[in-house]
Structures are given as structure tokens and as C-alpha cells.
Design a protein around this motif. Sequence first.
Motif, PDB file in Angstrom:
ATOM      1  N   GLY A 100       0.781  -1.230   0.000  1.00 14.61           N
ATOM      2  CA  GLY A 100       0.000   0.000   0.000  1.00 14.61           C
ATOM      3  C   GLY A 100       0.805   1.268   0.000  1.00 14.61           C
TER       4      GLY A 100
ATOM      5  N   THR B  77       3.062   8.430   7.199  1.00 16.93           N
ATOM      6  CA  THR B  77       2.913   6.977   7.350  1.00 16.93           C
ATOM      7  C   THR B  77       3.793   6.191   6.378  1.00 16.93           C
ATOM      8  N   LEU B  78       4.465   6.862   5.445  1.00 16.37           N
ATOM      9  CA  LEU B  78       5.285   6.170   4.452  1.00 16.37           C
ATOM     10  C   LEU B  78       6.655   5.835   5.029  1.00 16.37           C
TER      11      LEU B  78
ATOM     12  N   LEU C 181      -0.684  11.870   5.868  1.00 11.73           N
ATOM     13  CA  LEU C 181      -0.553  10.662   5.045  1.00 11.73           C
ATOM     14  C   LEU C 181       0.907  10.348   4.728  1.00 11.73           C
TER      15      LEU C 181
ATOM     16  N   ALA D 145      -2.603   8.916  -2.375  1.00 12.61           N
ATOM     17  CA  ALA D 145      -3.630   9.620  -1.607  1.00 12.61           C
ATOM     18  C   ALA D 145      -3.131  10.980  -1.131  1.00 12.61           C
TER      19      ALA D 145
ATOM     20  N   TRP E 127      -0.180   3.586  -2.853  1.00 15.33           N
ATOM     21  CA  TRP E 127      -1.521   4.156  -2.738  1.00 15.33           C
ATOM     22  C   TRP E 127      -1.603   5.210  -1.637  1.00 15.33           C
ATOM     23  N   ARG E 128      -0.767   5.080  -0.613  1.00 12.27           N
ATOM     24  CA  ARG E 128      -0.697   6.166   0.374  1.00 12.27           C
ATOM     25  C   ARG E 128      -0.001   7.388  -0.222  1.00 12.27           C
TER      26      ARG E 128
END
Length: 418
Positions: free
Chosen positions: A23, A202-203, A199, A30, A26-27
Motif C-alpha cells: 500500500g 505513514t510512508l 498521510l 492519496a 496508494w498512500r
Amino acid sequence: MSGTRAIPEDDQRDDERETSPPGVFWRFWAASTVSGAGTAVTALALPLVALTVLDATAFEVALLAVAGQVSWLLLSLPAGVVAQRVPLRRLQVVLDLVRSAALGSLPLAWWLGTLTYPHLLIAALVTGAATVLFDIGNSTFLPAVVPARQLAARNSVMSGTHAVTDTGGPSLGGVLIGATGPVGALVVDAASYLASAVLLRTLPESRPAPRTGESVLRLMSEGWRYVIRHPVMRPCMIWATAANFLNAALLALTPLYLVREAGLDSVQLGLVLAMDGVGGLAGAAVAVRVTTRLGTAWGIIGADLAGGALLLLAPLTTSAGDAYWFALGNAGFAFGTVIGSITTRTYRQTQSPPELLSRVMATVRFVSWGALPLGALTAGLLATFAGAHTALWAVCASACLPPLYLFSSRVGRYRDLV
């Protein structure tokens, strides 16, 4: 690229990316989407604040666009070195917070009754500078989390998403401005940068390249020499520079011409501007198929020629009743430009040496995006001395020149970029 190594470097990078937490892309997507949506709102809100709240002149509106873009000319090259030497996630989070604070100060000043044109100009300068550093890092981060064989598809996803936010953002901006006034829309953008920062936090953090003791100037010059000497990247960069010059000129003229000359209100202006996103979305959706069928080189040239021809419809708009001409021209121009942008960006990401990638991207941005403030300034001067309608005709009539140049270069001799 050498084929003599037992384990090609691209394969090593692919293996590393495929072991990344699920994911991640996709993060990343986003965060870019949330931020892009707010930015699209601001693209409409800032000039309207200048026009309707501060009663700015045509040149002041153009100068506002210059302020938001001049950092591409001033900071792009060192930004490539910065993106190579610092952890990218941390950098992007900080820059999102800076942009949120700069834009959030505008609604606060308006509420306190202290909003001025210099404040608007400073906010545009600060957000523009932060955007340069953010975007250079962002373009370097994507190849770090996506396998090389998926880059074209992922770039299409990113460009398609940007087209969607470009479509919905101005429309949303028009509605917000109609309901709360133009300053109210800026609150949305400030909040979007905060959401993007959350967001991105969180990566996984990127690993900066080890410091070699080389000077910043030498590192920048290596990326510059690589692009300038490359037989494909150089003409593609010149094409992108000309296209961006015209894009910036058109963007600077659009709110001025449609509001003051054609008499559109904020909602109608938002809908017309949204057609840029519709065209971009269509281009992103078919970019891979077009370049597969026609070839990457011929696909860029053909799509851009078609888009330039359609842009000649835009000056036919003289009132709200025939604004569809401007909308169609805007959509067609975006369609051709996005196909070229996706294709050339993917080529640079896959063909640049990994240790030079951030500096290659920075060099291309420095030259091609450095044309943005020059295009906006030129449009402002033309509108001031010749009138907005004449300036619009001049910009639209020039739209076929970039693909004609590319056709006359080495790129036009081959079906594909080689």
C-alpha cells in the motif's frame, strides 16, 4: 545502460521496491491527491482574491502567477541536490506544513481585515518555493517505490488523478467562492496540505545518498551536463519548456479574460477551468495506448499538434453564452500536453542513471518549469499593452510551435524515443 552486469541495477531496485510494505504507492497517491485537490482550488481562488477583494490590475494578477512559479527558475537545480541528500519523507512533510501555514495566513488576515496585496504576493512566493522542493523530491520518490516496469502505468495513474483534481478543484472552488467568497476557498487548500502531511508521515523513510564530499555546484553541473548532452532528453526538455511557457501564459490570462472580458461569474469560470482537467484525464487514460500504437516519439508529436490546433478555439469565446469554445480549446490543449508529459517523464525515470535521477529531474524542471514565470509575465505585459483578447490570440496561435520543433529534432526521426 550496460548489459554486462550479472545482476542489473534496475533489477536490484525492483526487488527492493517489491519488498516495500503493501500500500505504499496508494498512500503516496492519496497524499498527492488530497494536496492536488486543494491546490487546484487555490489556482482559481488566489487570482480571484486579487481581482475581486483587492481590485488588482491585470499586471498585478500576472505578477501573482509569476510569484508562485519563479522558484522553479531559482531553486530547481539545488533542489535536486537537496532531494538526494536528505530523507525525502521528512522533507515533504515539513514542506506541506509550510504551505499550509502560508495559505492559512490569508483567510486569517482577511477575517481580521488586514489582507493586502503584498501579503498575497508573499504567500504565493512561499508556497511556490516549498512546492519546488516538494515536487522534485516527489518525482524522485516515486521510482523508489514503484518497479521500473510499472512506472509508465503508475505515472498514468498519477497524471490521471491530477487531471481529476484539476477537473473537480476549480468547480469546487467556484462553488466555495460563490458561497463564502474567494478567501474561503483558501481554507480548503490549507487543510489539504495538513492532510497530505499526515498521510506522508505513514510512508517508509527514504535512504539519502551517502555524502561524497563533492560540492553542490559540481553535483548540479553533473546533472546539467547529462541532460544537455543527451540526444533525446535535451530536445524533450526544450519541447517541455516551450509548452510550459504557453501553459503559464494561458493560465495567467484565463481568469483575467473570462471574468473581465467575457463576463463569467466564479462558478462559470470554475466549470470552464475544469475542462483542463477533463482533457488531462482523457490524455492520461489513453497515453500508454497512444504511444504503444503510434510510438512514443510520434505519439507525443501527434497528440501535441492536435491539442495546439484545438486551442485556437479558445479566443472565439466573447461572452458566457459561448464559453464552450474556451472549454473545448482548453481541454484539447491539456490532452496533448499530458500525453507528452507522461511519456517524457517515464523515459527520464527509466533511462537516467540511478545516482543522477534526482539531478536529472531537477535540471529538466529548472529549465522547463523555469519558463512558467516568464510565460505568466509575458502574458501580463501583452494584456496590459495590447489587451487581453489580443494576448490570448497570440498565445493560442503559438501552441503548435513546440510539437513542430520536436518533429524537426532527432526525436522526430524515429517512431520511438531511443
